[in-house]
Design a protein around this motif. Structure first.
Motif, PDB file in Angstrom:
ATOM      1  N   MET A   1       0.840  -1.193   0.000  1.00 11.87           N
ATOM      2  CA  MET A   1       0.000   0.000   0.000  1.00 11.87           C
ATOM      3  C   MET A   1       0.875   1.243   0.000  1.00 11.87           C
ATOM      4  N   GLU A   2       0.288   2.273  -0.578  1.00  8.21           N
ATOM      5  CA  GLU A   2       1.067   3.490  -0.726  1.00  8.21           C
ATOM      6  C   GLU A   2       1.449   4.055   0.615  1.00  8.21           C
ATOM      7  N   ALA A  32       5.867  15.696  -0.351  1.00  3.78           N
ATOM      8  CA  ALA A  32       6.819  14.602  -0.195  1.00  3.78           C
ATOM      9  C   ALA A  32       8.202  15.205  -0.384  1.00  3.78           C
ATOM     10  N   TYR A  33       9.190  14.523   0.140  1.00  2.52           N
ATOM     11  CA  TYR A  33      10.561  14.967  -0.086  1.00  2.52           C
ATOM     12  C   TYR A  33      11.133  14.260  -1.304  1.00  2.52           C
ATOM     13  N   SER A  34      12.224  14.825  -1.814  1.00  2.00           N
ATOM     14  CA  SER A  34      12.906  14.212  -2.951  1.00  2.00           C
ATOM     15  C   SER A  34      14.399  14.361  -2.701  1.00  2.00           C
ATOM     16  N   ILE A  41       8.125  18.396  -2.948  1.00  2.00           N
ATOM     17  CA  ILE A  41       7.151  18.016  -3.965  1.00  2.00           C
ATOM     18  C   ILE A  41       5.779  18.362  -3.386  1.00  2.00           C
ATOM     19  N   ILE A  42       4.978  19.118  -4.129  1.00  2.00           N
ATOM     20  CA  ILE A  42       3.612  19.370  -3.678  1.00  2.00           C
ATOM     21  C   ILE A  42       2.733  18.306  -4.321  1.00  2.00           C
ATOM     22  N   ARG A  43       2.189  17.423  -3.476  1.00  2.00           N
ATOM     23  CA  ARG A  43       1.413  16.284  -3.973  1.00  2.00           C
ATOM     24  C   ARG A  43      -0.012  16.713  -4.361  1.00  2.00           C
ATOM     25  N   PRO A  44      -0.757  15.844  -5.044  1.00  2.00           N
ATOM     26  CA  PRO A  44      -2.065  16.266  -5.572  1.00  2.00           C
ATOM     27  C   PRO A  44      -2.973  16.939  -4.536  1.00  2.00           C
ATOM     28  N   TYR A  47      -1.564  20.326  -3.758  1.00  2.00           N
ATOM     29  CA  TYR A  47      -1.662  21.209  -4.917  1.00  2.00           C
ATOM     30  C   TYR A  47      -3.110  21.633  -5.168  1.00  2.00           C
ATOM     31  N   GLU A 328     -10.365  -1.432   0.157  1.00  2.00           N
ATOM     32  CA  GLU A 328     -10.611  -2.615   0.988  1.00  2.00           C
ATOM     33  C   GLU A 328     -10.195  -2.409   2.444  1.00  2.00           C
TER      34      GLU A 328
END
Lengths: 477, 477
Positions: A1-2, A32-34, A41-44, A47, A328
């Motif tokens: 899972m993510e 998230a970091y990179s 990182i600006i995630r969805p 954003y 689930e």
């Protein structure tokens, strides 16, 4: 899972507010970091909040006659150096491009930390007469400042923002523009982000590099620390003179343009998190939340899924952006996930609910659960989103006001600063020397000289000489 | 005055197409130059076109399940180097940041020329299982490529674009995504920009650095030169392997992700200019024009101004974005200004018109003038905008089709390339050696292998061996 959200992974606010903040940014999937140090990182989901901020503000900017443009990302070193205060303020913290491909550049370029210099050069080129004025431009872009310590949204080597830059034929008009934009920001913060703000002027020490005056709206975070959320600057002719920005006035004489700039950034997202968040995660004001409601079906009953999907369609069709969680995972896990993401309303529906033709609606901010008849759900949701928006503002205002103190003498000032998180109001003579002494000895900086002045006494808290202003002091991000 | 348009200043297309293009970019106030070499300022009118492009495409992206994100502007050199073909393709043309403030960086950073590497790293971090797939991300941003010769919109050291990056659990799904996005682009180009396109696949020589296959939609400019307007790439596992992007599939086994990327840029604005423009300037397709109609009152009659303003309000209230020119310039000057800016419809109203309760409507594309009763104006405007959109596409299609030639042998191929601007269709064996020879001797490059193949013969135009594909060749921007 993510992602495996476990609530114990979110540090409690009272244990470590800074860690709580970072935990929420990551667990709510805002960032998230990179491998790019100091950048995020600006995630969805993060954003989408920024897109909502953009959409609302962009409409306000256009309504007041502003047009969007795009300036180059790079600024030649010689251009940055044209205005003395400006280059002193920014040169130490810019990123320098020295090579294009395999060739060394003749002149190095900085990645824009802000774009005053480019706008100035452009205005000097395109404005000839008072008939060409005002020019009311704005740009949405990213800027870079080479910070040593970084934190998501609050202080990042790159961040997204908008920068408005305007030029006018008179000082009065430019000053009015500066205040108009401050008011647009402040109204947006209070009405959309549910963040109460204090509007005022920055002291000379704290104003923008190159500005004649800087106006600000200051907000207080949960832990009593101040966040400068946005600023609006009046430049007078400072840059005009450095950049030879002249125009023919109505008397057909050359005159320097009067200039403003104003900006807010993704820092606003940091303000939302720290003003409203709790130990379960983010709490989003409905007016800015990308998802207003999430439906969580309980059990595996086909009829429940069907009804849940019907509710989903109805709410979306009525403009209430709603999602459904059909994964689930267990219901408890889904609840926690919806909570950490700060979704305003959670709509639970199980077989028993269906039999009774009701759903359970849970408000994220209060945790209050209410059984609602399905046919009345839309009205209930619309009303509760409105109530929640108002309640969040009211609570934030009450909390903030409870954390603003008045200091009448220097010892009290020191005691308050040492023991009470929050803002402190005092009288001040206007001298920079006192401001610097307070910063050094008491550890707080001036947040602003509020527009709404109060007379707390006649003397400066520091030197005892005649007071000029009431100032708000605080620790800041 | 900000700008003195004199028509003689716009070079005629047949005299010097390149100069005509630059003249239009400047006179229509789409762009301006600055002291930042090779970069452009996108002015309000140009940026408004880009905003329209963004709004329409962004809706299509979201409708098909894509989410927007924001990745850092910088890419560490080591990250860029992870995929061999990719770094070879881009490293020679990137801008390098070597200093942050006064400190030299430990590792230099390039300003993103494209963001595959950052997305790959991120996907490797956030995707664990097939349940996390697909991830359908897009970002709107600017990118930098250190070009030696630059031209507004077509080839600029910095440009604005969107880059979609997706990962999938199966090759089939990723391939379908690649084609879905190509179709969204092509439909947009034809329906909104009125630019007919040819969809097809790039040859291996012309494909994207690191892609398994690149799909393209190619358009032809007024002068017969090709413009690659947008591309959609299928990566297979190329980057997945380099970046260790694995996921647990349904059989609980580790598998590499399947990946795509796709993008269009401000180059589309260049395509609009060169596909539709004429010697008077820009001609904007109504569906993308920021201003659909401009009202120009003739004379100084108060009653005319009143009626003109009433028409303005009515059209705007009905969603037809309309402006009025109330400046002190002469009518002829205003007409020329509206023409150079390519505003689809010009509405003239003078005292005599008012007396007869009519206006004169002039279509920008055809110059046709029509007297219209004021009360029927809204319907007329709505219908004419639709007609103009269709007519512009039809004319562009007819012109383009008239400039596509078939070559059956090498000598004919050479003659056509030397004498006829446009595209040339031939059969090709598929060998890179022939493609390179054609490029060198005939001076055209392969535009694409069109999806709609025709059988023009059995033999390769170059080597005479068995032909595999029909290819379209041409000169390109």
């Amino acid at each position: 899972m993510e992602k495996q959200i476990e609530l114990k992974e979110i540090t409690k606010q009272e244990v470590d507010f800074a860690q709580w903040y970072t935990d929420v940014c990551l667990k709510a999937e805002l960032i998230a970091y990179s491998s790019v140090k100091g950048c995020m990182i600006i995630r969805p989901y993060g954003y989408a909040i920024w897109e909502n901020i953009q959409n609302i503000l962009d409409k306000e900017f256009k309504k007041t006659g502003h047009e969007n443009v795009y300036m180059p990302l790079f600024i030649p070193e010689s251009l940055l150096q044209k205005e003395k205060d400006h280059v002193e303020g920014f040169a130490p913290e810019v990123a320098w491009v020295t090579h294009g491909g395999t060739n060394e550049l003749e002149e190095r370029l900085c990645v824009r930390p802000t774009s005053e210099t480019l706008f100035c050069e452009h205005y000097a080129n395109i404005v000839r007469s008072y008939k060409d004025l005002p020019k009311l431009y704005n740009q949405w872009c990213s800027v870079v400042r080479w910070e040593k310590t970084t934190r998501p949204f609050l202080r990042s080597r790159e961040f997204l923002w908008q920068e408005g830059h305007t030029v006018h034929a008179t000082a009065e008009e430019a000053k009015a523009e500066t205040l108009q934009m401050l008011n647009i920001y402040a109204d947006f913060a209070e009405n959309c982000l549910a963040i109460p703000v204090i509007k005022g002027q920055k002291t000379d020490k704290e104003k923008f590099a190159g500005a004649e005056s800087t106006y600000t709206f200051e907000s207080m975070m949960h832990n009593g620390v101040a966040l400068q959320t946005g600023t609006s600057h009046y430049f007078g002719n400072n840059f005009s003179k450095a950049f030879e920005m002249q125009f023919l006035n109505k008397e057909n004489k050359l005159e320097y343009m009067y200039q403003t700039s104003w900006g807010v950034s993704t820092r606003l997202i940091g303000a939302i998190i720290m003003c409203h968040g709790d130990d379960k995660g983010l709490v989003l004001p409905p007016n800015i939340a990308p998802i207003k409601a999430i439906i969580i079906p309980i059990g595996k009953d086909e009829a429940v899924f069907e009804k849940a999907n019907e509710i989903l369609s109805n709410l979306n069709a009525q403009g209430v952006t709603t999602k459904i969680d059909l994964s689930e995972k267990s219901p408890g896990y889904k609840f926690a996930e919806a909570e950490v993401r700060g979704i305003p309303l959670r709509v639970e529906i199980g077989p028993r609910d269906l039999a009774n033709n009701v759903v359970t609606v849970v408000r994220r901010d209060t945790g209050v659960k209410t059984q609602v008849e399905i046919e009345k759900l839309l009205d209930y949701v619309l009303a509760e989103l409105k109530n929640m928006q108002k309640d969040m503002f009211d609570r934030a205002l009450e909390r903030r006001n409870g954390m603003i103190y008045v200091a009448k003498d220097y010892q009290e000032f020191k005691n308050l600063a040492d023991t009470k998180p929050g803002f402190i109001k005092t009288m001040w003579c206007g001298d920079r020397a006192c401001e610097e002494k307070i910063k050094e000895e008491i550890g707080v900086s001036s947040r602003c000289i509020p527009f709404q002045q109060e007379n707390l006494g006649d003397k400066c808290i520091c030197c005892g000489k005649k007071a000029k202003h009431m100032v708000i002091w605080g620790k800041q991000y």
